[in-house]
Design an enzyme around this catalytic site. Structure first.
Site, PDB file in Angstrom:
ATOM      1  N   GLU A  19      -9.874   1.820   4.484  1.00 23.90           N
ATOM      2  CA  GLU A  19      -9.615   3.059   3.733  1.00 23.90           C
ATOM      3  C   GLU A  19     -10.933   3.624   3.165  1.00 23.90           C
ATOM      4  O   GLU A  19     -11.196   4.817   3.250  1.00 23.90           O
ATOM      5  CB  GLU A  19      -8.617   2.734   2.610  1.00 23.90           C
ATOM      6  N   SER A  74       0.833  -1.206   0.000  1.00 25.97           N
ATOM      7  CA  SER A  74       0.000   0.000   0.000  1.00 25.97           C
ATOM      8  C   SER A  74       0.861   1.247   0.000  1.00 25.97           C
ATOM      9  O   SER A  74       1.956   1.258   0.545  1.00 25.97           O
ATOM     10  CB  SER A  74      -0.934   0.040   1.203  1.00 25.97           C
ATOM     11  N   HIS A  97      -7.291  -3.616   4.789  1.00 28.57           N
ATOM     12  CA  HIS A  97      -6.728  -2.261   4.798  1.00 28.57           C
ATOM     13  C   HIS A  97      -7.519  -1.369   3.841  1.00 28.57           C
ATOM     14  O   HIS A  97      -7.924  -0.256   4.188  1.00 28.57           O
ATOM     15  CB  HIS A  97      -5.245  -2.297   4.389  1.00 28.57           C
ATOM     16  N   ASN A  98      -7.758  -1.861   2.641  1.00 34.35           N
ATOM     17  CA  ASN A  98      -8.481  -1.048   1.661  1.00 34.35           C
ATOM     18  C   ASN A  98      -9.931  -0.826   2.083  1.00 34.35           C
ATOM     19  O   ASN A  98     -10.491   0.240   1.844  1.00 34.35           O
ATOM     20  CB  ASN A  98      -8.420  -1.700   0.281  1.00 34.35           C
ATOM     21  N   LYS A 152      -4.231  -6.838   3.310  1.00 32.53           N
ATOM     22  CA  LYS A 152      -4.231  -5.684   2.397  1.00 32.53           C
ATOM     23  C   LYS A 152      -5.663  -5.352   1.967  1.00 32.53           C
ATOM     24  O   LYS A 152      -6.057  -4.191   1.871  1.00 32.53           O
ATOM     25  CB  LYS A 152      -3.362  -5.957   1.165  1.00 32.53           C
TER      26      LYS A 152
END
Ligand code: NBP
Length: 478
Positions: free
Chosen positions: A190, A128, A186-187, A183
């Site tokens: 986000e 990222s 994480h997105n 990941k």
């Protein structure tokens, strides 16, 4: 071969990652399907370090020292499989293929299994930080075997972002798809962060009556406190920007239809499969898709709304402070939900993920980097079996202190007709967790009525069914 690492796929991400390795003193073999891009990279940036340009797959593999470490940075999906099939036959036992693309973790699990059978390590790595991160230091989330991390870790630690305490933002997340799973979440977080910030902006604009410039100022001041983060920082930049052609605030000339590439959607799809309530992330994904339904929105424009005047100046300043509280409280909930999903994935797939180290490697380099993550790291480090972030004493105190203002903001949004699905979902999650009794008891009664689905009792063990169509006596079914 002499190269310690190779990168194939030299679009923005691969090219910057290769340069990052080279700038850190590694000899980097570079390769791209279209060879002109390989030559362009070396022509333009060859003086930044030692590159070995390879025209063919065979040349590329021959350029690497053993065990070979080769990073694939191509478009996720079929291109990744195509590239693996191109290289795998040329590799030897113990070599490591690293996929740095945004792969779905289920694909990563499949590829890892298939390559393991052929004696090749496959490491799915979440990266990222966009192109800037790839060049100057991304947050790196590697999955794969512990053995492969031994060979790869020292290189990744050199190129990763460094947290404020100097620690590199990379850690072995867990076997097979664990890195890409983290990941993905994480997105998802986000998406939720961005939605919450958008709602704060919408409220400041429509309820407080602030201009974009004034809101930029407000975000800048928030960014000096507990909300200190990359996303708040760039929000202020975007809001302060003036469109050159029209002289209007930039945010007023951009079409209000948000797009998405799919990682937020994956997060929600997987959360549904795992049965984890990530309502904040789901609302963020839905808010983007709703914004894109132009015809539906056009057809709905005449629906009535409340008549409410914006606040006066004194009330507006007070309201802005309340919005900061609501934003912070909702953010705590988003992270609570995201970490719950990581914990659930870890249990489902046997990854044994250390949640504290996930928070630690998100402190720098990635899009959700924030001062706040150091506190999450601290919470999980102190108590690794923390059932939820909201069980942490400090976070519980903070969210408790914010709740009155949080409720006032959601109430104001409802009164004034400003949609705040993120703030609202977060508050509902908070209240549901707090509740002594939930109406789920009634849901169970309904299910038993129409489908004989049975229920459990609060006072006795076992499963029960009420004969709703008969004399309404209760039978034990266990
Ligand atoms: P792209 O996702 O745009 O992919 C372009 C690269 O893929 C080029 O090198 C292209 O080679 C190669 N490629 C394709 Br397309 N099909 C191929 C095939 N069948 N065989 C061999 N090579 C093939 O590049 P990117 O934006 O640099 O992203 C790379 C990866 O990193 C993606 O998985 C992306 O999701 C991920 N990622 C991107 C970001 C970001 O901010 N952009 C952030 C984090 C992760 P060619 O030059 O010959 O066409």
């Amino acid at each position: 071969g002499t190269a310690q690492i190779g990168v194939t796929g030299l679009a923005v991400m691969g090219r910057n990652l290769a340069r990052n390795f080279a700038r850190n003193g590694f000899t980097v073999a570079v390769h791209n399907r279209t060879a002109s891009k390989t030559r362009a990279l070396v022509d333009e940036f060859g003086d930044e370090g030692t590159f070995v340009a390879a025209e063919s797959a065979a040349e590329f593999v021959a350029a690497l020292e053993r065990p070979r470490r080769l990073v694939i940075m191509v478009k996720a999906g079929e291109p990744t499989d195509a590239v693996i099939e191109e290289f795998a036959p040329l590799l030897e036992e113990g070599d490591v293929i690293i996929d740095g693309g945004n792969a779905h973790f289920a694909d990563t699990r499949r590829r890892e299994r298939e390559l393991r059978e052929r004696g090749i390590h496959f490491v799915g790595v979440g990266i990222s930080g966009g192109e800037e991160g790839a060049l100057h230091g991304p947050s790196i989330m590697p999955g794969g075997s512990a053995e492969s991390y031994e060979s790869l870790g020292p290189l990744l630690e050199r190129i990763a972002a460094k947290a404020p305490d100097g620690a590199p933002c990379v850690a072995h997340i867990g076997p097979d798809g664990a890195g890409h799973f983290v990941k993905m979440v994480h997105n998802g977080i986000e998406y939720a962060d961005m939605q919450l910030i958008a709602e704060a902006y919408h409220l400041l604009r429509s309820v407080a009556g602030y201009s974009p410039a004034k809101i930029a100022e407000t975000f800048r001041s928030w960014n000096t406190g507990r909300l200190d983060s990359y996303l708040i920082e760039i929000t202020a930049e975007v809001l302060a920007h003036t469109d050159e052609a029209t002289g209007k605030p930039f945010v007023d000339i951009v079409t209000d239809q948000a797009e998405q590439k799919g990682t937020g959607r994956w997060t929600v799809q997987i959360a549904l499969d795992l049965g984890v309530p990530v309502s904040g992330i789901a609302e963020a994904v839905f808010a983007r898709s709703l914004s894109g339904h132009a015809a539906l929105r056009e057809a709905s424009r005449t629906l009535p709304g409340p008549t409410a005047a914006p606040l006066g100046e004194a009330d507006a300043a007070r309201f802005a402070d309340q919005v900061e509280q609501a934003l912070y409280a909702s953010k705590i909930v988003s992270y609570t939900q995201g970490f719950h999903q990581i914990q659930a994935g870890s249990e489902e797939y046997g990854w044994n993920i250390d949640l504290g180290s996930v928070a630690a490697i998100w402190r720098a380099g990635c899009i959700i980097r924030a001062a706040f993550l150091d506190r999450i790291r601290g919470a999980f480090d102190t108590q690794p079996d923390l059932p939820s972030l909201l069980s942490d004493k400090q976070f519980a105190e903070e969210i408790g202190a914010a709740q009155d203002d949080w409720r006032a903001v959601v109430a104001a949004a409802v009164h004034q007709g400003v949609p705040t699905p993120g703030f609202g979902a977060a508050l509902a999650y908070y209240d549901a967790l707090r509740a002594e009794r939930l109406p789920a008891a009634l849901t169970q009664g309904q299910r038993d009525f129409f489908g004989a689905h049975t229920y459990r009792r609060t006072d006795r063990e076992g499963s029960f069914h009420t004969l709703w169509g008969g004399d309404r006596s209760e039978v034990s079914t266990s």
